[in-house]
Write a protein that holds these residues in place. Structure first.
Motif, mmCIF file in Angstrom:
data_model
loop_
_atom_site.group_PDB
_atom_site.id
_atom_site.type_symbol
_atom_site.label_atom_id
_atom_site.label_comp_id
_atom_site.label_asym_id
_atom_site.label_seq_id
_atom_site.Cartn_x
_atom_site.Cartn_y
_atom_site.Cartn_z
ATOM 1 N N ALA A 94 14.066 0.817 21.827
ATOM 2 C CA ALA A 94 15.422 0.396 22.188
ATOM 3 C C ALA A 94 16.283 1.608 22.550
ATOM 4 O O ALA A 94 17.154 1.541 23.435
ATOM 5 C CB ALA A 94 16.049 -0.388 21.038
ATOM 6 N N SER A 101 18.923 -3.758 19.794
ATOM 7 C CA SER A 101 17.884 -4.004 18.799
ATOM 8 C C SER A 101 17.146 -5.299 19.096
ATOM 9 O O SER A 101 17.772 -6.354 19.260
ATOM 10 C CB SER A 101 18.513 -4.078 17.402
ATOM 11 N N THR A 136 17.260 -3.810 12.217
ATOM 12 C CA THR A 136 16.953 -2.392 11.994
ATOM 13 C C THR A 136 18.089 -1.719 11.216
ATOM 14 O O THR A 136 19.232 -1.686 11.683
ATOM 15 C CB THR A 136 16.721 -1.695 13.346
ATOM 16 N N ALA A 173 4.240 -3.203 18.696
ATOM 17 C CA ALA A 173 4.733 -2.365 19.800
ATOM 18 C C ALA A 173 5.558 -3.217 20.755
ATOM 19 O O ALA A 173 5.128 -4.266 21.216
ATOM 20 C CB ALA A 173 3.559 -1.750 20.544
ATOM 21 N N GLU A 186 1.818 5.219 19.082
ATOM 22 C CA GLU A 186 1.761 4.155 18.080
ATOM 23 C C GLU A 186 0.521 3.293 18.211
ATOM 24 O O GLU A 186 0.027 2.774 17.219
ATOM 25 C CB GLU A 186 3.044 3.322 18.053
ATOM 26 N N VAL A 226 12.190 -2.428 10.894
ATOM 27 C CA VAL A 226 12.336 -1.386 9.879
ATOM 28 C C VAL A 226 13.665 -1.583 9.175
ATOM 29 O O VAL A 226 14.714 -1.182 9.656
ATOM 30 C CB VAL A 226 12.242 0.016 10.531
HETATM 31 C C1 F6R Z 1 8.139 0.731 19.496
HETATM 32 C C2 F6R Z 1 8.927 -0.088 18.586
HETATM 33 C C3 F6R Z 1 9.998 0.551 17.768
HETATM 34 C C4 F6R Z 1 11.277 -0.266 17.844
HETATM 35 C C5 F6R Z 1 12.366 0.293 16.931
HETATM 36 C C6 F6R Z 1 13.664 -0.481 17.038
HETATM 37 O O1 F6R Z 1 7.203 -0.023 20.198
HETATM 38 O O2 F6R Z 1 8.720 -1.281 18.515
HETATM 39 O O3 F6R Z 1 10.219 1.858 18.181
HETATM 40 O O4 F6R Z 1 11.718 -0.278 19.174
HETATM 41 O O5 F6R Z 1 11.903 0.265 15.603
HETATM 42 O O6 F6R Z 1 13.493 -1.820 16.669
HETATM 43 P P1 F6R Z 1 14.571 -2.894 17.002
HETATM 44 O O7 F6R Z 1 14.665 -3.017 18.507
HETATM 45 O O8 F6R Z 1 14.075 -4.173 16.383
HETATM 46 O O9 F6R Z 1 15.871 -2.434 16.440
#
Ligand code: F6R
Length: 369
Positions: free
Chosen positions: A60, A104, A109, A156, A245, A366
Motif C-alpha cells: 500500500a 490499507s 493495519t 501477498a 515475500e 498486521v
Molecule cells: C505485501 C503485503 C503487505 C501489505 C501491508 C499493508 O504483499 O501484502 O506489504 O501491503 O502489510 O497491509 P494493508 O494494506 O492491509 O494495510
C-alpha cells in the motif's frame, strides 16, 4: 474457493481486470467527469487543502509513492508519502489544511491506524482508501473511498494493489478537477484512458507464459535486482517486495538514476536485473536515460529483463528478455507494469517449492505495531 486455480494468488492476479473495472464503476459520469460524492469531504474543503500526506505500509505504501507523482502533477499540491510506522514518531507537521490519505487493504493495519489517529489529533482530515467494508481504518477516518477488489485471501497483495492505484488516480484527478488546474484537458483524457485500462490489464495477462518460463529458469538464483524511474521506481520496489515475500530471495529495487551512486557495484556476470522502462512518448528524457542505464549494466554482465511498452524499439538491442506491456499514459503505466512482476514472483515461488498463499513468517493483516 480457488475457482480452478492452484493458488488464491493466481486467482487474484487473474481477477485484476474485474477488480480495476469495479473500482471505477459509478465513479465516472456520462460526461467523463469524476463523481466522488461518496467522499464526504466537500469540494470547498478540498480547495483549501495545501498539503497531502499519504501513510501506508508495504504494498500500500508503494501505491502511495505512485500517488505522489499523480497528485503533484495534476493538482500542484505538495504531497508527502511516508511509511505509517515512521510517521508519528518524527512529529510531522500537520494542520487543518493537510489532507491525510491512509491506504490499507485490510483496514486493520495497526501502524496505519496509529498514523491516522495521530493526524486527526493534529486537526487534519483523513481519507481512507480501503478494501474492507466497515473495518477500523475507514471507521476512524473522516471519509473513505473503497476499492472494490473483493476479498483478497493470498497473503501477498496483488489485486488490492491495482485497485489502490486506481483509487489514488481517482483522488488525484478529482482534486485536479475540483481545483481546476491547468491540466484540465489532460485530466479529461486520462479519465478516458483509465476507463479503458481494465482491458489493457487483461491483455497483459494473456501474454504471461514467457514470463513464467523465464521465472522458472531463474529458480536457483540468489539475487534479483529491480530498477525503475519516475512511477517505475515504486513499481520496481513492489516487484522486489513480491519476490522477497514469495520466493524468499534477495531482491532489491532501486531508482535507476541512483545506480551510479553505489548499487552498480552489485552488478556481476549473469545477475538478473529487471528494468521497468517508462513510455518513450511521455517523458522521453527519462526514457533515454533508462535505456543508457540498461546498456551500462549489460556491459557489466547483467542479464537484463526489460519491461517496455509495445513499439519501444530502443530497448531491443540491450534486452536479454523483453516483456511487452501496452502503451498507457505515463502516470498510469504501473497498472500494467506491475502485473508481469506479480506473475514472475508467483512462478518463482512455485518453482522453489514455496507455499504461495501463505509465505513463511507473514500474516495477511498486521494488527500489532
Ligand atoms: C505485501 C503485503 C503487505 C501489505 C501491508 C499493508 O504483499 O501484502 O506489504 O501491503 O502489510 O497491509 P494493508 O494494506 O492491509 O494495510
Amino acid at each position: 474457493e480457488k475457482g480452478g486455480y492452484d493458488y488464491f494468488m493466481l486467482k487474484e492476479i487473474a481477477e485484476q481486470p474485474k477488480a480495476v473495472a469495479d473500482t471505477l464503476l459509478g465513479r465516472i459520469d456520462a460526461a467523463g467527469s469524476l463523481t466522488l460524492d461518496e467522499v464526504r469531504i466537500s469540494p470547498s474543503e478540498l480547495r483549501e487543502v495545501d498539503k497531502v500526506v499519504i501513510v501506508a505500509c508495504g504494498t500500500a505504501f508503494h501505491a502511495g509513492m505512485i500517488a505522489k507523482y499523480a497528485i503533484e502533477h495534476w493538482t500542484r499540491i505538495p504531497c508527502e508519502v511516508e511509511l505509517a510506522s515512521e510517521f508519528r514518531y518524527r512529529d510531522p507537521i500537520l494542520d487543518g489544511r493537510s489532507l491525510v490519505i491512509a491506504i490499507s487493504q485490510s483496514g486493520e493495519t495497526m501502524d496505519t491506524l496509529m498514523a491516522l489517529r495521530h493526524a486527526r489529533e493534529q486537526g487534519s482530515k483523513v481519507l481512507a482508501i480501503c478494501n474492507t467494508n466497515g473495518s477500523t481504518i475507514p471507521r476512524e477516518s473522516d471519509a473513505v473511498l473503497y476499492t472494490h477488489a473483493g476479498p483478497e485471501v493470498a497473503v501477498a497483495s496483488t489485486k488490492a494493489f491495482l485497485t489502490q492505484l486506481v483509487a489514488c488516480y481517482l483522488v488525484a484527478l478529482y482534486l485536479g478537477q475540483v481545483r481546476g488546474t491547468k491540466w484540465g484537458d489532460e485530466i479529461r483524457a486520462v479519465i478516458r484512458d483509465l476507463s479503458q485500462i481494465s482491458g489493457e490489464v487483461e491483455r497483459v495477462l494473456e501474454t504471461m507464459e514467457p514470463v513464467r518460463s523465464l521465472a522458472r529458469s531463474l529458480a536457483t538464483k540468489n539475487t534479483v535486482l529491480f530498477l525503475g524511474r519516475h512511477v517505475g521506481y515504486p513499481v520496481a520496489l513492489e516487484g522486489a517486495l513480491k519476490l522477497k515475500e514469495l520466493a524468499y530471495m534477495h531482491a532489491e529495487g532501486f531508482a535507476a538514476g541512483e545506480l551510479k551512486h553505489g548499487p552498480i557495484a552489485l552488478i556481476e556476470e549473469d545477475l538478473p536485473v529487471v528494468v521497468v522502462v517508462p513510455s518513450p512518448r511521455g517523458r522521453s528524457v527519462i526514457h533515454d536515460k533508462i535505456v543508457s542505464n540498461i546498456q551500462e549494466i549489460r556491459a557489466r554482465g547483467a542479464r537484463t529483463i526489460v519491461i517496455a511498452e509495445e513499439g519501444d524499439e530502443a530497448v531491443v538491442p540491450y534486452a536479454d528478455h523483453l516483456i511487452r506491456i501496452p502503451a498507457t499514459p505515463t502516470l498510469l503505466q504501473p497498472l500494467v507494469a506491475s502485473v508481469p512482476l506479480q506473475v514472475f514472483a508467483c512462478e518463482l515461488a512455485t518453482a522453489r517449492g514455496n507455499e504461495v498463499d501463505q509465505p513463511r513468517n507473514l500474516a495477511k493483516s498486521v494488527t500489532v505495531e
